[in-house]
Design an enzyme around this catalytic site. Structure first.
Site, PDB file in Angstrom:
ATOM      1  N   HIS A   1       1.803   4.413  -2.941  1.00 60.68           N
ATOM      2  CA  HIS A   1       1.915   5.871  -2.783  1.00 60.68           C
ATOM      3  C   HIS A   1       3.301   6.345  -3.234  1.00 60.68           C
ATOM      4  O   HIS A   1       3.435   7.369  -3.906  1.00 60.68           O
ATOM      5  CB  HIS A   1       1.736   6.260  -1.311  1.00 60.68           C
ATOM      6  CG  HIS A   1       0.321   6.280  -0.832  1.00 60.68           C
ATOM      7  ND1 HIS A   1      -0.695   6.932  -1.500  1.00 60.68           N
ATOM      8  CD2 HIS A   1      -0.251   5.743   0.285  1.00 60.68           C
ATOM      9  CE1 HIS A   1      -1.828   6.794  -0.815  1.00 60.68           C
ATOM     10  NE2 HIS A   1      -1.591   6.076   0.259  1.00 60.68           N
TER      11      HIS A   1
ATOM     12  N   HIS B   1       0.837  -1.206   0.000  1.00 60.61           N
ATOM     13  CA  HIS B   1       0.000   0.000   0.000  1.00 60.61           C
ATOM     14  C   HIS B   1       0.874   1.259   0.000  1.00 60.61           C
ATOM     15  O   HIS B   1       0.714   2.144  -0.859  1.00 60.61           O
ATOM     16  CB  HIS B   1      -0.905  -0.021   1.240  1.00 60.61           C
ATOM     17  CG  HIS B   1      -1.814   1.164   1.353  1.00 60.61           C
ATOM     18  ND1 HIS B   1      -3.141   1.110   1.029  1.00 60.61           N
ATOM     19  CD2 HIS B   1      -1.588   2.445   1.764  1.00 60.61           C
ATOM     20  CE1 HIS B   1      -3.695   2.296   1.220  1.00 60.61           C
ATOM     21  NE2 HIS B   1      -2.765   3.131   1.679  1.00 60.61           N
ATOM     22  N   GLU B   2       1.797   1.327   0.950  1.00 63.29           N
ATOM     23  CA  GLU B   2       2.637   2.527   1.055  1.00 63.29           C
ATOM     24  C   GLU B   2       3.568   2.649  -0.154  1.00 63.29           C
ATOM     25  O   GLU B   2       3.880   3.759  -0.593  1.00 63.29           O
ATOM     26  CB  GLU B   2       3.438   2.521   2.365  1.00 63.29           C
ATOM     27  CG  GLU B   2       2.578   2.520   3.622  1.00 63.29           C
ATOM     28  CD  GLU B   2       1.516   3.612   3.649  1.00 63.29           C
ATOM     29  OE1 GLU B   2       1.718   4.676   3.023  1.00 63.29           O
ATOM     30  OE2 GLU B   2       0.469   3.392   4.282  1.00 63.29           O
TER      31      GLU B   2
END
Length: 678
Positions: A475, A471-472
């Site tokens: 980003h 997820h990170e």
């Protein structure tokens, strides 16, 4: 000489953490604010006719070094804070807010911006320049440029108060988290907890010069107790402590701060001509209005509630076999894990040896190479703010050539520390932009709180932590691939309900058998995770999806109601308000001693005020986007190339237009419902 006010003489002008001293910050901020104000004065006092170049473009490039220093300071205040840094933050925040207000309420500057905006038809602007002009004008109006002097002064005061109080909110949550620990001397109290976790608990005790074991409210410590701890009373005690964070009436209580923050936000919205703060925020989001958000969340609630009820009923049946007649919130993770094991024969502790952190990181790096042509090389000559932080040089191989082009620096900081706030996030130290033909590349950071390695075991991730890293990293890709002209439109500078698309999109790969087989290998034996386990991970993707969906909807509805009905807090306590507006999504009894709002940092400290719904909103986008890959091959190079354009475009286009250019159509909510509930 203050090193913070100079262009850093380091590889890629990276932050010289090894040379920074706390006493450098305040003088540097003051000097760089003055320098930035001189740049603004130069724009205002330019005798030439206002043009796009000498007003809008000049403003977009102003304050570059101040941005860098602000990024360094506030990122450190989140990832490696101290009492001294927090004190400096209290002094710096109002200074920066005043500086920002000074610019946004500069009448002479706005007059020039308005002239260029009103005469935009006479300029030949490309799409990005048009976006910059529109966003600049709108940004000034939304910051009070059209207000009279008295109201401008009011707005400035409100903004400074908001800045300080949101900072205080976060500091209270951190202190409240760090202040609690449970010391355990009888190992029988920890029955069910895996040995690797016990080892970590023992090390935490040793750090405090205690015998036995210590459980804290840090996520890698708290979650295993909730998931595996057979001692229900211990689970209850620690869960209550977690639920009381900043809600115990003590020194770090946030209840009054919540009321003050919401009162200030409402005042700000009304001053600027909006009905409420959500109305103000959503004008600049894909969703556009609070009504649309609430309708969206309620539609999902209607669809998800029957699934959630069935899931909880299955857990209640399990709990009854242990003599529990009424399940509580602190029972959920324990019985969900039991059910997951029974249903899929999956156990996080059995899976963890197949997901050592270094292998998971290699996998996500490899995926970025396969899809987007990015390569990662560790650099040991670049300074970091803590010995656990690693830095990677990110490069790209051009089409039809073997030559590599520098794209970004990536800092990774994976383990909990006393000075690090909870959770996981991506941030940046330096923005990307193009000026005078030079492409200034970004410096991106990923910060997490994974279990530390011990002397005998590397850091082993739960499957949820695997998805968190992906997820990170999603980003981070958005930041690393940024390729726009102006820093204010670069990377993750997009509409807030679009920003979670890249992160949530990347999580999908964690459930693909074809991809899992490439990296899920036992850290001792090298054995690939057996096919039946991989298949069960894929099948378990939607496990407790109804519960998780209701939980997210509950947060979203609470957030939206806080920012549309703030006046109700005059007569209600924070607890009463929270219970009332999450009632439809609650699956367990509310405990009068606990509330989550006082530690809801996303909306009271971070940038998710009136925006928490965007996680679910972006899930529609990511489900639809990944469906496109699934239909054409998850590593399809043509689709990946189009996705890369979406990532590199930042905020230069309307997000729906960007999405349609990638997908060929608008996203369909059916894609999410199909993925979630079949």
């Amino acid at each position: 000489m203050n090193i913070l006010t100079e262009k850093f003489n380091t590889p890629y002008h990276s932050a010289p953490f090894n040379l920074l001293k706390n006493e450098d910050y305040l003088p540097a901020f003051r000097e760089l604010i003055q320098k930035s104000e001189e740049e603004i004065d130069a724009i205002v006092n330019n005798p030439e006719e206002p043009t796009f170049e000498n007003v809008i473009e000049a403003l977009a490039y102003s304050g570059e070094q101040l941005d860098v220093v602000s990024n360094i300071f506030f990122n450190l205040n989140s990832a490696e804070t101290s009492d001294e840094l927090q004190q400096i933050a209290q002094e710096v925040s109002p200074i920066l807010t005043e500086y920002s207000s000074k610019i946004s309420q500069n009448e002479a500057l706005f007059k020039k911006i308005k002239k260029v905006y009103d005469e935009k038809e006479k300029y030949t602007l490309n799409e990005e320049q048009q976006m910059l002009l529109n966003e600049t004008y709108k940004g000034f109006v939304r910051s009070g440029a059209l207000l009279n002097e008295e109201d401008k002064e009011k707005l400035k005061k409100i903004s400074m108060d908001l800045s300080l109080k949101s900072l205080q909110f976060g500091q209270n949550v951190l202190a409240s988290t760090n202040n609690y620990f449970k010391h355990i001397t009888n190992k029988e109290d920890l029955a069910g907890i895996p040995e690797a976790v016990l080892e970590q608990y023992a090390e935490d005790a040793k750090e405090r010069n205690l015998d036995g074991w210590v459980v804290t409210l840090q996520y890698p410590s708290y979650l295993p107790l909730m998931t595996y701890g057979e001692n229900r009373e211990l689970r209850k005690e620690v869960a209550l402590a977690n639920g009381k964070k900043s809600f115990d009436g003590g020194e770090f209580d946030n209840q009054n701060l919540i009321k003050e923050l919401l009162r200030l936000k409402q005042q700000k919205a009304e001053l600027l001509g909006y009905k409420d703060y959500a109305d103000y925020v959503l004008e600049e989001r894909m969703a556009k209005s609070p009504t649309k958000v609430i309708d969206f969340l309620n539609e999902l609630l209607t669809k998800a509630k029957p699934y959630a009820d069935n899931e909880i009923e299955a857990l209640r049946s399990l709990a009854k076999t242990d003599g529990i007649t009424e399940m509580q919130g602190y029972d959920h993770a324990f019985y969900a894990e039991k059910l997951r094991k029974a249903k899929y024969d999956l156990n996080d502790e059995e899976l963890k040896p197949y997901f050592p952190l270094n292998q998971v990181q290699d996998a996500v790096f490899g995926l970025a190479d396969t899809l987007l042509g990015l390569h990662f090389q560790e650099r040991n000559d670049i300074s970091t703010y803590h010995e656990e932080v690693k830095v990677y040089e990110v490069s790209e191989t051009g089409s039809g050539t073997s030559e590599k082009t520098f794209k970004s620096l990536l800092y990774v900081d994976y383990f909990p520390r006393k000075g690090k706030r909870a959770g996981a996030w991506m941030t940046s130290y330096r923005n990307q932009y193009i000026k005078e033909g030079e492409n200034s590349r970004p410096h991106i950071s990923i910060v997490c709180n994974f279990s530390k390695p011990t002397k005998d075991t590397p850091s082993l991730l739960t499957f949820q932590e695997v998805t968190t890293l992906f997820h990170e990293f999603g980003h981070a890709l958005h930041g690393m691939l940024a390729n726009t002209q102006y820093p204010t439109l670069s990377g993750t500078s997009v509409k807030w309900d679009f920003v979670e698309l890249p992160s949530q999109f990347l999580e999908n790969f964690c459930y693909e058998p074809e991809f899992l087989k490439t990296f899920a290998k036992h850290y001792k034996t090298g054995e690939i995770l057996p096919d039946e386990k991989i298949e069960k991970i894929a099948q378990s993707k939607n496990f407790m999806e109804g519960y998780q969906t209701l939980r997210q909807i509950g947060f979203g509805l609470l957030d939206m109601n806080y920012h549309t009905k703030a006046e109700e807090l005059e007569d209600k306590s924070v607890k009463e308000f929270e219970d009332h507006y999450t009632k439809a999504t609650q699956l367990y009894p509310s405990n009068p001693e606990t509330a989550m709002s006082p530690s809801f940092s996303h909306i009271f400290q971070g940038g998710y005020s009136a925006g928490y719904y965007s996680y679910k909103w972006a899930e529609v986008l990511d489900a639809d986007a990944f469906q496109y890959f699934k239909e054409n091959g998850i590593f399809n190079p043509e689709i990946a190339a189009r996705y890369k354009i979406l990532l590199s475009s930042g905020g230069t286009k309307d997000p729906m237009e960007l999405y349609k250019n990638f997908r060929g159509s608008e996203p369909k909510v059916e894609s999410l419902l199909k993925r979630a509930f079949g």
